[in-house]
Scaffold this active site. Structure first.
Site, PDB file in Angstrom:
ATOM      1  N   GLN A 202       0.810  -1.227   0.000  1.00 50.41           N
ATOM      2  CA  GLN A 202       0.000   0.000   0.000  1.00 50.41           C
ATOM      3  C   GLN A 202       0.839   1.272   0.000  1.00 50.41           C
ATOM      4  OE1 GLN A 202      -3.214   0.025  -0.463  1.00 50.41           O
ATOM      5  NE2 GLN A 202      -3.640  -2.151  -0.176  1.00 50.41           N
ATOM      6  N   LYS A 225      -1.173  -3.147  -7.797  1.00 51.76           N
ATOM      7  CA  LYS A 225      -1.580  -2.022  -6.935  1.00 51.76           C
ATOM      8  C   LYS A 225      -0.881  -0.728  -7.335  1.00 51.76           C
ATOM      9  CE  LYS A 225      -2.683  -4.897  -2.977  1.00 51.76           C
ATOM     10  NZ  LYS A 225      -4.117  -5.037  -2.746  1.00 51.76           N
TER      11      LYS A 225
HETATM   12  N1  PMP Z   1      -0.344  -6.539   2.131  1.00 49.34           N
HETATM   13  C1  PMP Z   1      -1.149  -5.466   2.107  1.00 49.34           C
HETATM   14  C2  PMP Z   1      -0.930  -4.358   3.090  1.00 49.34           C
HETATM   15  C3  PMP Z   1      -2.188  -5.404   1.178  1.00 49.34           C
HETATM   16  O1  PMP Z   1      -2.994  -4.353   1.152  1.00 49.34           O
HETATM   17  C4  PMP Z   1      -2.359  -6.473   0.261  1.00 49.34           C
HETATM   18  C5  PMP Z   1      -3.477  -6.458  -0.765  1.00 49.34           C
HETATM   19  N2  PMP Z   1      -4.726  -6.132  -0.275  1.00 49.34           N
HETATM   20  C6  PMP Z   1      -1.483  -7.551   0.324  1.00 49.34           C
HETATM   21  C7  PMP Z   1      -0.507  -7.546   1.275  1.00 49.34           C
HETATM   22  C8  PMP Z   1      -1.599  -8.711  -0.601  1.00 49.34           C
HETATM   23  O2  PMP Z   1      -1.325  -8.317  -1.909  1.00 49.34           O
HETATM   24  P1  PMP Z   1      -1.542  -9.324  -3.122  1.00 49.34           P
HETATM   25  O3  PMP Z   1      -2.926  -9.858  -2.979  1.00 49.34           O
HETATM   26  O4  PMP Z   1      -1.366  -8.466  -4.340  1.00 49.34           O
HETATM   27  O5  PMP Z   1      -0.503 -10.376  -3.018  1.00 49.34           O
END
Ligand code: PMP
Length: 405
Positions: A202, A225
């Site tokens: 984030q 993201k």
């Molecule tokens: N850590 C944080 C702080 C997140 O916001 C997210 C996604 N919501 C993730 C990890 C996991 O990311 P991903 O699903 O892209 O692997």
């Protein structure tokens, strides 16, 4: 300077309607929309370059390899890593954390050792460690927070003991928006001789990140993201740490030579990249990083900060509004509840107005328990969000509130 109308034109999806209403996309914490250059990169590479990387002697394979490895250099520059050996491509934040959890626990930890995480972690930075805890008999220690959503640094310092082997915390909370003091967190850990993994899922889309200035030992994030494609992410690790960790998965690419008697492994970063990598995704991710770099991470941060302040102020005018996460240093994430309206009802009704927000526990159930709630509605901003969208959101929330009396 920051021409929001021109920027929005780069994201075709922002021009669409849902239920006959203009889309107001405020779910950027879950995933971001893609600029034209990212989508076109994917089509262009498949149409004109596609070939498997690294092993081919033929022209296309070499061209695809050059693009893939140039993307690694783009990532290196973006986070200011010292060397491309420190940039491992993964499927995303989750896989990056699992890679470190598994290989670190295997090689650096024994029964009774401890990993420090915080109460506001995403499940991926909790469960990855719990799997190792179950396998290796290691323990999790939890940094608590205050009611504003700020980590208690004194309590953090008290968690250290000779058993502490790693600290793993989010740079920015996906629920509270808190920008954690990661410089200080790392400094304290290093004073105890303990390395730190930062979950940058984030932060990477919103803040300028310099892994050398932070002195992070591991820094992980997801392409999707940060306006890049799904299915690709990054593990940054200091070379001396990556060297110490064993391979995560076995397969092609990650070996130097294989025999039934003895197999030797490839050099960094390839030791951790078993199998055909997502070379189409890496090129598109590099395009996304070039795109945000051209806008300027500082400009994006300043624009989003101003919008967050505006959104918070407008939302606080709504009767019955409760905002979760009021840290002094906070990014563009606003989690809220209004009166006793269920988060799911609020989200569903906002959706009918064309407003995309997220509802639920946001993959942070321990945090929900700490807050004493089951879930929130979350509006999360992106570089293309506008004041008009905030106004639409506020009007939408007020309308839903009236419906519930
Ligand atoms: N850590 C944080 C702080 C997140 O916001 C997210 C996604 N919501 C993730 C990890 C996991 O990311 P991903 O699903 O892209 O692997």
């Amino acid at each position: 300077m920051y021409d929001i109308n021109r920027i929005r034109e780069d994201f075709p999806i922002l021009g669409r309607e849902v239920y006959g209403k203009p889309l107001v996309y405020l779910d950027n914490g879950a995933t971001t929309q893609k600029p034209r250059c990212v989508v076109e990169s994917i089509a262009d590479e498949y149409y004109s370059v596609n070939a498997n990387v690294h092993r081919g002697v033929h022209f296309l394979s070499q061209q695809a390899t050059n693009l893939h490895e140039a993307s690694r250099e783009t990532v290196r520059r973006f986070i200011n890593a010292r060397s491309i050996s420190e940039i491992v491509f993964t499927r995303g934040t989750t896989e990056s954390i699992n890679l470190v959890a598994s290989t670190f626990a295997d090689s650096q930890m024994k029964e009774g050792d401890e990993v420090i995480v915080s109460v506001m972690e995403h499940h991926s930075n909790i469960v990855s460690w719990q799997l190792q805890a179950a396998r290796k008999g290691i323990r999790l220690r939890i940094i608590p927070m205050n009611d504003r959503g700020e980590l208690l640094m004194d309590e953090y310092e008290r968690l250290f003991s000779p058993k502490t082997k790693l600290v793993s915390v989010a740079h920015v909370s996906n629920v509270l928006g808190t920008i954690n003091p990661v410089e200080r967190i790392i400094e304290i850990a290093h004073a105890h001789g303990v390395p730190v993994l930062i979950d940058g899922a984030q932060s990477i889309p919103h803040l300028k990140v310099d892994v050398q200035a932070l002195d992070a030992d591991f820094y992980v994030f997801s392409g999707h993201k940060v306006y890049g494609p799904t299915g690709i992410g990054v593990l940054y690790g200091k070379e001396n740490w990556l060297d110490k960790l064993p391979p995560y998965q076995g397969g092609g690419e990650m070996i130097q030579s294989v025999s039934f008697e003895k197999t030797t492994f490839n050099e960094l970063p390839f030791k951790f990249e078993a199998g055909t990598p997502d070379y189409i995704g890496s090129t598109a991710l590099a395009k996304a990083l070039d795109y945000v770099s051209a806008l300027g991470m500082d400009s994006i941060a300043a624009y989003e900060h101003e919008l967050t302040v505006y959104a918070t102020q407008r939302m606080k005018e709504i009767p019955g509004m409760r905002i979760f996460g009021e840290a002094e240093h906070k990014g563009g994430v606003i989690s809220f509840l209004v009166g006793d309206i269920h988060h799911f009802d609020m989200g569903t009704l906002l959706d009918r107005l064309g407003i995309a927000v997220r509802t639920g526990h946001h993959c942070a159930e321990p945090l929900m328990r700490r807050l004493g709630i089951e879930g929130t509605v979350r509006a999360s901003l992106g570089l293309y969000s506008t004041r008009e969208e905030i106004d639409t959101l506020v009007a939408g929330i007020e309308r839903v509130s009236k419906m519930f009396g």
